[in-house]
Design a protein around this motif. Structure first.
Motif, PDB file in Angstrom:
ATOM      1  N   PRO A 103     -45.472 -27.241 -30.117  1.00 28.72           N
ATOM      2  CA  PRO A 103     -46.601 -27.806 -29.350  1.00 28.72           C
ATOM      3  C   PRO A 103     -47.967 -27.197 -29.694  1.00 28.72           C
ATOM      4  O   PRO A 103     -48.993 -27.780 -29.366  1.00 28.72           O
ATOM      5  CB  PRO A 103     -46.230 -27.488 -27.890  1.00 28.72           C
ATOM      6  CG  PRO A 103     -45.107 -26.523 -27.935  1.00 28.72           C
ATOM      7  CD  PRO A 103     -44.443 -26.637 -29.271  1.00 28.72           C
ATOM      8  N   HIS A 104     -47.995 -26.035 -30.389  1.00 30.09           N
ATOM      9  CA  HIS A 104     -49.295 -25.457 -30.780  1.00 30.09           C
ATOM     10  C   HIS A 104     -49.944 -26.225 -31.942  1.00 30.09           C
ATOM     11  O   HIS A 104     -51.118 -26.022 -32.236  1.00 30.09           O
ATOM     12  CB  HIS A 104     -49.114 -24.017 -31.287  1.00 30.09           C
ATOM     13  CG  HIS A 104     -48.723 -23.051 -30.233  1.00 30.09           C
ATOM     14  ND1 HIS A 104     -49.608 -22.574 -29.300  1.00 30.09           N
ATOM     15  CD2 HIS A 104     -47.540 -22.452 -29.968  1.00 30.09           C
ATOM     16  CE1 HIS A 104     -48.978 -21.729 -28.505  1.00 30.09           C
ATOM     17  NE2 HIS A 104     -47.729 -21.630 -28.881  1.00 30.09           N
ATOM     18  N   ILE A 105     -49.153 -27.041 -32.645  1.00 36.84           N
ATOM     19  CA  ILE A 105     -49.626 -27.609 -33.922  1.00 36.84           C
ATOM     20  C   ILE A 105     -50.461 -28.874 -33.723  1.00 36.84           C
ATOM     21  O   ILE A 105     -50.144 -29.725 -32.901  1.00 36.84           O
ATOM     22  CB  ILE A 105     -48.408 -27.939 -34.823  1.00 36.84           C
ATOM     23  CG1 ILE A 105     -47.731 -26.649 -35.271  1.00 36.84           C
ATOM     24  CG2 ILE A 105     -48.790 -28.785 -36.011  1.00 36.84           C
ATOM     25  CD1 ILE A 105     -48.552 -25.805 -36.208  1.00 36.84           C
ATOM     26  N   THR A 136     -54.477 -31.824 -42.827  1.00 33.13           N
ATOM     27  CA  THR A 136     -54.349 -30.400 -42.523  1.00 33.13           C
ATOM     28  C   THR A 136     -53.549 -30.220 -41.243  1.00 33.13           C
ATOM     29  O   THR A 136     -53.763 -30.920 -40.252  1.00 33.13           O
ATOM     30  CB  THR A 136     -55.747 -29.770 -42.335  1.00 33.13           C
ATOM     31  OG1 THR A 136     -56.559 -30.159 -43.437  1.00 33.13           O
ATOM     32  CG2 THR A 136     -55.681 -28.259 -42.265  1.00 33.13           C
ATOM     33  N   LEU A 137     -52.657 -29.241 -41.277  1.00 33.92           N
ATOM     34  CA  LEU A 137     -51.952 -28.798 -40.071  1.00 33.92           C
ATOM     35  C   LEU A 137     -52.605 -27.502 -39.630  1.00 33.92           C
ATOM     36  O   LEU A 137     -52.874 -26.642 -40.464  1.00 33.92           O
ATOM     37  CB  LEU A 137     -50.501 -28.448 -40.393  1.00 33.92           C
ATOM     38  CG  LEU A 137     -49.484 -29.521 -40.645  1.00 33.92           C
ATOM     39  CD1 LEU A 137     -48.132 -28.859 -40.900  1.00 33.92           C
ATOM     40  CD2 LEU A 137     -49.375 -30.410 -39.435  1.00 33.92           C
ATOM     41  N   PHE A 138     -52.814 -27.328 -38.360  1.00 30.88           N
ATOM     42  CA  PHE A 138     -53.399 -26.073 -37.900  1.00 30.88           C
ATOM     43  C   PHE A 138     -53.083 -25.890 -36.422  1.00 30.88           C
ATOM     44  O   PHE A 138     -52.568 -26.802 -35.762  1.00 30.88           O
ATOM     45  CB  PHE A 138     -54.923 -26.061 -38.122  1.00 30.88           C
ATOM     46  CG  PHE A 138     -55.671 -27.053 -37.273  1.00 30.88           C
ATOM     47  CD1 PHE A 138     -55.666 -28.407 -37.589  1.00 30.88           C
ATOM     48  CD2 PHE A 138     -56.349 -26.641 -36.131  1.00 30.88           C
ATOM     49  CE1 PHE A 138     -56.344 -29.325 -36.793  1.00 30.88           C
ATOM     50  CE2 PHE A 138     -57.023 -27.551 -35.342  1.00 30.88           C
ATOM     51  CZ  PHE A 138     -57.023 -28.899 -35.673  1.00 30.88           C
ATOM     52  N   SER A 139     -53.389 -24.703 -35.913  1.00 35.10           N
ATOM     53  CA  SER A 139     -53.248 -24.468 -34.482  1.00 35.10           C
ATOM     54  C   SER A 139     -54.564 -23.923 -33.951  1.00 35.10           C
ATOM     55  O   SER A 139     -55.042 -22.888 -34.435  1.00 35.10           O
ATOM     56  CB  SER A 139     -52.145 -23.450 -34.207  1.00 35.10           C
ATOM     57  OG  SER A 139     -52.242 -23.033 -32.869  1.00 35.10           O
ATOM     58  N   PRO A 140     -55.169 -24.601 -32.971  1.00 35.98           N
ATOM     59  CA  PRO A 140     -56.432 -24.076 -32.426  1.00 35.98           C
ATOM     60  C   PRO A 140     -56.205 -22.862 -31.537  1.00 35.98           C
ATOM     61  O   PRO A 140     -57.136 -22.146 -31.213  1.00 35.98           O
ATOM     62  CB  PRO A 140     -56.981 -25.249 -31.605  1.00 35.98           C
ATOM     63  CG  PRO A 140     -55.830 -26.155 -31.354  1.00 35.98           C
ATOM     64  CD  PRO A 140     -54.769 -25.884 -32.368  1.00 35.98           C
TER      65      PRO A 140
END
Ligand SMILES: C[S@@+](CC[C@H](N)C(=O)[O-])C[C@H]1O[C@@H](n2cnc3c(N)ncnc32)[C@H](O)[C@@H]1O
Length: 402
Positions: free
Chosen positions: A275-277, A293-297
């Motif tokens: 769920p962070h992604i 892009t994949l990232f986690s804020p």
């Protein structure tokens, strides 16, 4: 009694915070904190371990550590003076945690900092002798500089003297020789320019004497013993941002996922996206996708990952539950899926039954580059998941202690 002539006790640094935030907190009976210094790791661990032992060579550090325990009303920690495992005899622990002196240094000015010419003197001894002091399924959690991070799989194989393990090396950003040396050489007061230059030259020479040019990274070595004789040791390394917030749950998940990936083929496994992604899709003026892009804020456990369109479509299918139930055999055939699991982008969970409509996975091969004519750029790079480096690596402030 405390005198100014005694050697300094390590301040709570970014490495101290980083290890507190990274080491998984499994409830255990016994935990050993090597190189305890102020006792910070031992005192945090006293919340999840019933009995904690902290060891340090510096008698002044132990006075600080005992004071800190009393001050925090903590009574399940014992501090002992000694050289690493030497005071312990054959005693074994469920977890060993260590923040050793790890700086590759041409001097021995600060015992809490200087780890010999290559920074690995204490680190190597901790790892080499750890298995003899760990219980079955024991765990070793270390923060350290990583001198030539690409060589750590070989180094760990060489140092480790025990049963099979799952090892995870978390790295931040490389520092070149100059970026690494300057903060260690700088002194806060009364340093003459000539002395600064001489010292800097010593530090740079020390790095140049290493067998090959090295970049010095910073990060965490996490080694978990396992008792499953049917599977060999595993090694994985990935990039993180040095955590100022806890990432211990995600690190713990990595090791749980390792076990699930090896679950029997008959065990149905549910696949979900962490769920962070988040995804970001960039397009050019022609509307052609240029980057995904994949990232986690929110989580320092993730850096940015550039992915290709095939991976993106598969992740969307997983997100919308069009692909969700798999077996370990499906996973084993798909290196890209495995990589997404190891990076914590995907998670596996045990579930009760295979649903027939759910069992197929798109074949995750890296796609071919699409060439596009005109002014518009080409589609995302063919390499399936590109991990981007983090912007920063923690800088040591130890020169202020001299
Ligand atoms: C980097 S500091 C870590 C302090 C603390 N654990 C933390 O996380 O902030 C390293 C500590 O290791 C101790 N030390 C250095 N060599 C040692 C050895 N051979 N055996 C035990 N302790 C050692 C130093 O005195 C120092 O307190």
């Amino acid at each position: 009694e405390d005198t100014l002539e005694e050697e300094p006790v390590m301040y709570i640094g970014l490495d101290s915070h980083g290890l507190v935030n990274t080491a998984p907190r499994y409830p255990v009976d016994t935990l050993l904190d090597l190189c305890t210094g102020s006792g910070v790791q031992a005192l945090v661990a006293s919340r999840y371990a019933s009995q904690v032992t902290g060891i340090d060579v510096n008698p002044r550090a132990l006075r600080f550590a005992r004071f800190n325990a009393q001050f925090n009303n903590i009574s399940n920690v014992t501090f002992i003076q000694g050289n690493l495992y030497q005071p312990l005899g054959k005693q074994r622990f469920d977890i060993i945690i260590a923040n050793p002196p790890f700086v590759a240094s041409p001097e021995q000015a600060l015992r809490f900092r200087d780890g010999g010419d290559n920074g690995e003197i204490v680190l190597a001894e901790i790892i080499t002798r750890a298995a003899a002091h760990l219980n079955a399924n024991g765990r070793l959690h270390i923060v350290t500089d990583l001198v030539d991070v690409a060589d750590y799989q070989r180094k760990l194989q060489h140092w480790w003297q025990g049963e099979p393990t799952d090892s995870l090396v978390l790295q931040t950003a490389d520092r070149d020789a100059m970026l690494f040396a300057v903060p260690h050489v700088h002194q806060a007061f009364g340093q003459r320019f000539h002395d600064y230059n001489t010292e800097l030259a010593n530090w740079l020479d020390n790095l140049q004497q290493m067998p090959q040019p090295v970049a010095i990274n910073f990060g965490y070595i996490l080694i978990h013993c396992h008792t499953d004789k049917t599977r060999p040791s595993s090694y994985y390394t990935r990039t993180i941002h040095n955590p100022s917030q806890p990432i211990d749950t995600q690190v713990g998940d990595y090791f749980r996922q390792r076990q699930l990936i090896n679950a029997p083929e008959t065990q149905p496994l549910q696949l979900t996206i962490n769920p962070h992604i988040r995804f970001r899709v960039d397009s050019d003026t022609c509307g052609i996708t240029t980057d995904i892009t994949l990232f986690s804020p929110t989580s320092a456990y993730y850096t940015h990952y550039q992915i290709d369109d095939t991976v993106f479509q598969t992740l969307q299918a997983i997100a919308t539950r069009n692909i969700s139930i798999v077996s370990s055999a499906d996973i084993a055939k798909q290196p890209i899926l495995l990589d997404l699991l190891h990076k914590g982008v995907l998670s596996l969970h045990k579930t009760s039954s295979f649903a027939t409509s759910d069992t197929s996975i798109i074949n995750l091969q890296a796609s071919q580059p699409t060439s596009i004519s005109g002014d518009c750029k080409s589609a995302p790079s063919p390499s399936a998941i590109q991990e981007q480096a983090t912007a920063t690596t923690p800088t040591c402030l130890s020169s202020y202690c001299r």
